[in-house]
Design an enzyme around this catalytic site. Structure first.
Site, PDB file in Angstrom:
ATOM      1  N   LEU A  68       0.845  -1.191   0.000  1.00  0.00           N
ATOM      2  CA  LEU A  68       0.000   0.000   0.000  1.00  0.00           C
ATOM      3  C   LEU A  68       0.882   1.242   0.000  1.00  0.00           C
ATOM      4  O   LEU A  68       1.721   1.421   0.887  1.00  0.00           O
ATOM      5  CB  LEU A  68      -0.925  -0.005   1.220  1.00  0.00           C
TER       6      LEU A  68
ATOM      7  N   GLY B 216       2.421  -8.892   5.758  1.00  0.00           N
ATOM      8  CA  GLY B 216       3.121  -7.934   6.602  1.00  0.00           C
ATOM      9  C   GLY B 216       2.154  -6.857   7.035  1.00  0.00           C
ATOM     10  O   GLY B 216       0.941  -6.987   6.855  1.00  0.00           O
ATOM     11  N   GLY B 217       2.673  -5.785   7.609  1.00  0.00           N
ATOM     12  CA  GLY B 217       1.804  -4.705   8.078  1.00  0.00           C
ATOM     13  C   GLY B 217       0.878  -4.183   7.009  1.00  0.00           C
ATOM     14  O   GLY B 217      -0.348  -4.199   7.161  1.00  0.00           O
ATOM     15  N   ASP B 218       1.450  -3.698   5.904  1.00  0.00           N
ATOM     16  CA  ASP B 218       0.634  -3.183   4.798  1.00  0.00           C
ATOM     17  C   ASP B 218       1.019  -3.859   3.499  1.00  0.00           C
ATOM     18  O   ASP B 218       0.887  -3.283   2.424  1.00  0.00           O
ATOM     19  CB  ASP B 218       0.777  -1.661   4.680  1.00  0.00           C
ATOM     20  N   GLU B 219       1.493  -5.099   3.612  1.00  0.00           N
ATOM     21  CA  GLU B 219       1.916  -5.858   2.431  1.00  0.00           C
ATOM     22  C   GLU B 219       1.050  -7.105   2.304  1.00  0.00           C
ATOM     23  O   GLU B 219       0.768  -7.795   3.288  1.00  0.00           O
ATOM     24  CB  GLU B 219       3.388  -6.240   2.545  1.00  0.00           C
TER      25      GLU B 219
END
Length: 305
Positions: free
Chosen positions: A183, A223-226
């Site tokens: 993102l 992942g966090g924003d992956e």
């Protein structure tokens, strides 16, 4: 003569005890002829199948055996008749009078003449319904627990662990494509509007991404924003179409509480058939392609070279 009389009394007592235990047993019991016919059944067995005891006398055991289990039962039965064994045990299915299927454990033992000729079989039948019910409930509970382990609690997508397990899938002859999605403006939203807004964005991405792929494709938050997507049986053109849809969809406005936010996404794509021999190698290639997409201005997709 006195000894013979005592022996006859003991034999009579033994027979009475056998019959009492036979009919009072909590498990099913049956005396089966060498022709496979019911000579006598106890109340427990008849009740299991929904019959009265007298109704089962004369029935062949195949009459109330599930059609798919008759061959296996006959094979073991005939093995005893040939003298290959004296008993056998098997899990099988019976058909109840009302058509219901009953899972049981059957133990059958042959009674022979002194010369070894089979006279009859003594069968013991244990109802496995409760054990199977508990087993199925345990399987269902384990499946739900496993889903909790491999699912991201926020988006409902597969998590990193679930994605890692998918990466172990061998690449076959059919084409496979792997996409990594980052993102673009998530940090700005998270820092500027707070983690609650960030969580709303991630939840919305978790709803939008599965709509851009096919049923059976795997979507994960890695992942966090992956995010990651594995497209089985998808060639270069299909992967390109999915990547284009994802960039377009995640580039449209996100409706947060009282405002609109634009997030955007960059996508790296790797397709099988090149130098990558495993999905893990394809992930490395897709990661390199993702950085290339970001370096080219973000909000776009890029193929691994």
């Amino acid at each position: 003569m006195r000894g013979i009389g005592r022996l006859e009394r003991e034999l009579r007592t033994s027979r009475q005890m056998f019959r009492a235990s036979f009919h009072a047993a909590a498990i099913g019991k049956a005396i089966i002829s060498v022709a496979g016919l019911c000579i006598e059944v106890n109340t427990s067995f008849a009740t299991m199948l929904g019959y009265r005891t007298g109704e089962m006398v004369g029935m062949h055991f195949s009459d109330f055996t599930h059609p798919h289990d008759i061959a296996a039962d006959l094979h073991l039965f005939e093995g005893v008749m040939r003298g290959e064994r004296d008993s056998y045990q098997m899990e099988k299915r019976y058909l109840c009078r009302d058509g219901a299927v009953l899972h049981v454990l059957l133990s059958a033992t042959v009674v022979r003449e002194e010369d070894g000729t089979p006279i009859q079989f003594i069968s013991e039948i244990v109802d496995l319904s409760e054990r199977r019910r508990v087993g199925l409930e345990l399987q269902e509970a384990n499946a739900k627990l496993r889903e909790l382990v491999v699912r991201d609690h926020l988006t409902g997508l597969y998590n990193r662990r679930g994605f890692e397990e998918m990466l172990a899938t061998p690449i076959g002859p059919a084409p496979v494509s792997l996409l990594l999605i980052d993102l673009d403006n998530f940090k700005r939203i998270n820092d500027g509007l707070g983690h609650t807004a960030g969580d709303l964005v991630l939840c919305e991405v978790g709803k939008r991404l599965p709509l851009q792929v096919r049923d059976g494709d795997h979507v994960a938050r890695v992942g966090g924003d992956e995010f990651g997507v594995i497209l089985f049986d998808a060639d270069h053109a299909e992967a390109e179409a999915v990547a284009e849809r994802i960039v377009t969809e995640l580039g449209s406005a996100f409706q947060l509480t009282g405002l609109q936010a634009f997030v955007g996404a960059s996508v790296g794509v790797s397709c099988s058939g090149g130098r990558a021999a495993t999905l893990r190698e394809m992930m490395t290639q897709a990661d390199q392609a993702l950085y290339a997409a970001k370096g080219a201005g973000r909000g776009r997709w890029c193929f691994a070279t």
